[in-house]
Design a protein around this motif. Structure first.
Motif, short mmCIF file in Angstrom:
data_model
loop_
_atom_site.label_atom_id
_atom_site.label_comp_id
_atom_site.label_asym_id
_atom_site.label_seq_id
_atom_site.Cartn_x
_atom_site.Cartn_y
_atom_site.Cartn_z
N GLN A 59 0.81 -1.21 0.00
CA GLN A 59 0.00 0.00 0.00
C GLN A 59 0.85 1.27 0.00
N LEU A 60 2.15 1.15 0.28
CA LEU A 60 2.97 2.33 0.49
C LEU A 60 4.17 2.43 -0.45
N SER A 61 4.59 1.34 -1.01
CA SER A 61 5.79 1.36 -1.85
C SER A 61 5.57 2.17 -3.12
N GLY A 106 10.26 -14.29 -3.33
CA GLY A 106 10.13 -13.14 -2.45
C GLY A 106 10.29 -13.44 -0.98
N ILE A 107 10.28 -14.71 -0.62
CA ILE A 107 10.37 -15.09 0.79
C ILE A 107 11.70 -14.68 1.41
N ILE A 108 12.72 -14.45 0.58
CA ILE A 108 14.04 -14.13 1.15
C ILE A 108 14.01 -12.82 1.94
N SER A 109 13.04 -11.95 1.67
CA SER A 109 12.97 -10.69 2.40
C SER A 109 12.69 -10.90 3.88
N ASN A 110 12.10 -12.03 4.23
CA ASN A 110 11.79 -12.30 5.64
C ASN A 110 13.04 -12.56 6.47
N ILE A 278 10.70 -3.09 0.17
CA ILE A 278 9.41 -3.56 0.67
C ILE A 278 9.51 -3.88 2.16
N GLU A 279 10.61 -4.51 2.57
CA GLU A 279 10.80 -4.81 3.99
C GLU A 279 10.87 -3.52 4.79
#
Length: 558
Positions: A59-61, A106-110, A278-279
């Motif tokens: 919602q913010l990126s 995309g899971i690597i961002s966690n 994103i993170e």
């Protein structure tokens, strides 16, 4: 969602206008530094807002051309021999990003610790300040994409430009930047100006800069700022000339191995930078929402495909525009979309007027943003709340990014953070026990003796998939260490995420040093509507206890 979007429509459009003012010089400067046509940067910014903004789960990126890709784009255009061949590489990079999204990469961002993310944000703030001070004094030699350029003599572009700017100070630019800064600070500090929600201070500052410089010109003052120090949008003389600014990929180069190498490089770097942003955006989000990073990679892929098809340079989710959006009050993706609409309007209908904007005025806007990202309070907060195990990787990340580049700096910070985690957390593996559940049942989550940031992804996914109207018991009775990131994740879930799904949370065995409850001298606490932990005994007879209170049991204290 419709009511939620409508509720924040005015603040989102206002935020979009501020982001537009920041994005305009960035789009032009990054394109120029990349050796690409100026218009290609505008295309990337417009597509990033309209297409990626609409498709993204964030919602913010805010997406657009990124300084981190400048060196890659510059070298690629030169090595491939034509801008059209490069556009084909950009298109293929978008296809690769789509594949990565469907492959759930995309899971690597966690697995990015918060101290590294915080360090990255502070480093970007410092870089913004260092790079904008020359523009503020009227020395515009360095383009927006040259942040990390190191010349053949081994000198860092930021610091050499900063030093040279002292010898080229323009008095008119100084006047403009000081007035602009005064206006921006007034809108932050002066009570009655703070209440004006419909007009952003950045817009007033920019209009004031135009008015001051136009007055200098009309009076023949030596303080007048020349065109070299103003925004320089392309101004087509006819419709045909406008359409001629668009370029198209050279599909005859599809068999060129170098094109594929460039595509893979762009896809990898753009995806990593996007996931980092994103993170960071999720961490800064005042509403504590989670972004589906796989959806984000798909959105970025579609955006880069469309941008490349019509002549735009590659894009990523970008930190400066995203943090500007959040700081300006943006709450939904309408802000990102509206910023692109303003960009499009400026290029199509108002290029001559936009070219009156002094770069010094825009520098003032960016200086305020940079200060907020790297304020001294951030450093004191990191030190007081986390001591050396969080603070050292935070500082190392900042120094590494400022003196190298974004990806290398994050990599160095991550390595240092992992070192400290491994040193203090090599004893027992994390285990998670989850009963099969349906709506209305109680779920048991038992934390192991050691819980590191590497376990954040699994815990986050568990919270996301909890059914509505259920109850979860998080038991930390056996833990001796819970990572700072995991504690923040649990707090965010208790204060925000659980309420959205009407989930009751019971915390058992959280020790005083975990700081789930900083005033933990009692057995039971209540989470109030405003997110504060309070003791039942502190609620007076006149106060109403909310119906959706969450009980928190602290059975163990040290």
């Amino acid at each position: 969602m419709k009511n939620f979007t409508t509720r924040y429509l005015k603040s989102d459009i206002k935020s979009g206008l501020v982001v537009f003012l920041v994005a305009l010089p960035l789009c032009l400067g990054i394109a120029l530094a990349s050796g690409a046509p100026l218009f290609s940067g505008i295309i990337s910014g417009v597509v990033g807002g309209l297409v990626v903004g609409a498709l993204s789960n964030s919602q913010l990126s805010v997406s657009g051309p990124a300084a981190g890709l400048t060196a890659i784009v510059l070298a690629a255009i030169a090595s491939l021999g034509s801008f059209e061949a490069f556009l084909l590489a950009g298109l293929l990079a978008g296809v690769i990003q789509l594949i990565l999204g469907f492959a759930k990469a995309g899971i690597i961002s966690n697995y990015l610790p918060s101290n590294v993310i915080e360090g990255m944000l502070a480093a970007i703030g410092i870089i913004i300040i260092l790079s904008q001070i020359p523009h503020a004094v009227g020395f515009d030699e360095m383009h927006e994409g040259d942040y990390f350029y190191i010349n053949p003599a081994g000198e860092h572009q930021i610091f050499t430009t900063f030093a040279n700017a002292i010898n080229f100070i323009h008095p008119g630019a100084i006047v403009v930047v000081l007035v602009s800064l005064a206006i921006l600070i007034a809108f932050i500090k002066v009570p009655f100006l703070k209440k004006i929600k419909s007009i952003p201070g950045a817009l007033v500052a920019v209009l004031a800069g135009i008015a001051i410089n136009e007055t200098f010109k009309l009076t023949g003052s030596s303080l007048a700022i020349s065109d070299d120090h103003l925004v320089s949008l392309p101004v087509p003389e006819s419709i045909g000339e406008f359409w001629s600014q668009f370029s198209f990929p050279d599909f005859t180069q599809i068999g060129n191995t170098d094109v594929w190498i460039v595509a893979l490089t762009i896809a990898a770097v753009a995806s990593i930078e996007t996931l980092l942003c994103i993170e960071a955006a999720d961490k800064l989000d005042p509403l504590k929402r989670y972004t589906n990073t796989n959806t984000e990679l798909k959105a970025q892929g579609v955006g880069n495909i469309i941008s490349s098809l019509i002549g735009g340079i590659p894009m990523t989710s970008v930190i400066v525009r995203t943090s500007t959006n959040i700081d300006s009050g943006g709450k939904t993706k309408i802000a990102a979309i509206s910023h692109a609409a303003f960009l499009l309007l400026a290029v199509v209908a108002l290029p001559s007027f936009m070219n009156k904007i002094p770069l010094a005025s825009l520098a003032a806007v960016l200086l305020v943003i940079g200060y907020k990202l790297a304020s001294p309070a951030k450093f004191f907060h990191m030190w007081s709340n986390s001591k050396k195990f969080q603070f050292i990787p935070f500082v190392v990340t900042i120094v590494a990014i400022v003196f190298t580049d974004l990806l290398m700096g994050v990599g160095i910070g991550l390595a240092v953070s992992v070192y400290f985690i491994l040193r203090g957390n090599l004893k027992l593996a994390y285990f998670f026990k989850k009963d099969k559940h349906v709506e209305g049942e109680t779920i048991q989550m038992e934390l192991a003796q050691e819980v590191s940031f590497l376990n954040k992804a699994a815990i986050k996914q568990t919270f996301i998939h909890l059914p509505e109207n259920s109850k979860i018991v998080i038991d930390a009775s056996n833990t001796v260490y819970i990572d700072h990131d995991v504690l923040h994740l649990i707090k965010d879930f208790v204060y925000h995420g659980s309420r959205d799904k009407n989930i009751w949370v019971e915390l058992i065995g959280f020790r005083k040093e975990y700081r789930i409850d900083n005033s933990a001298s009692h057995v039971t606490s209540i989470v109030s509507d405003n997110g504060d932990l309070v003791s039942p005994s502190s609620i007076t007879n006149g106060e109403k206890v909310p119906s959706n209170v969450l009980l928190v049991s602290e059975l163990s204290q040290v």
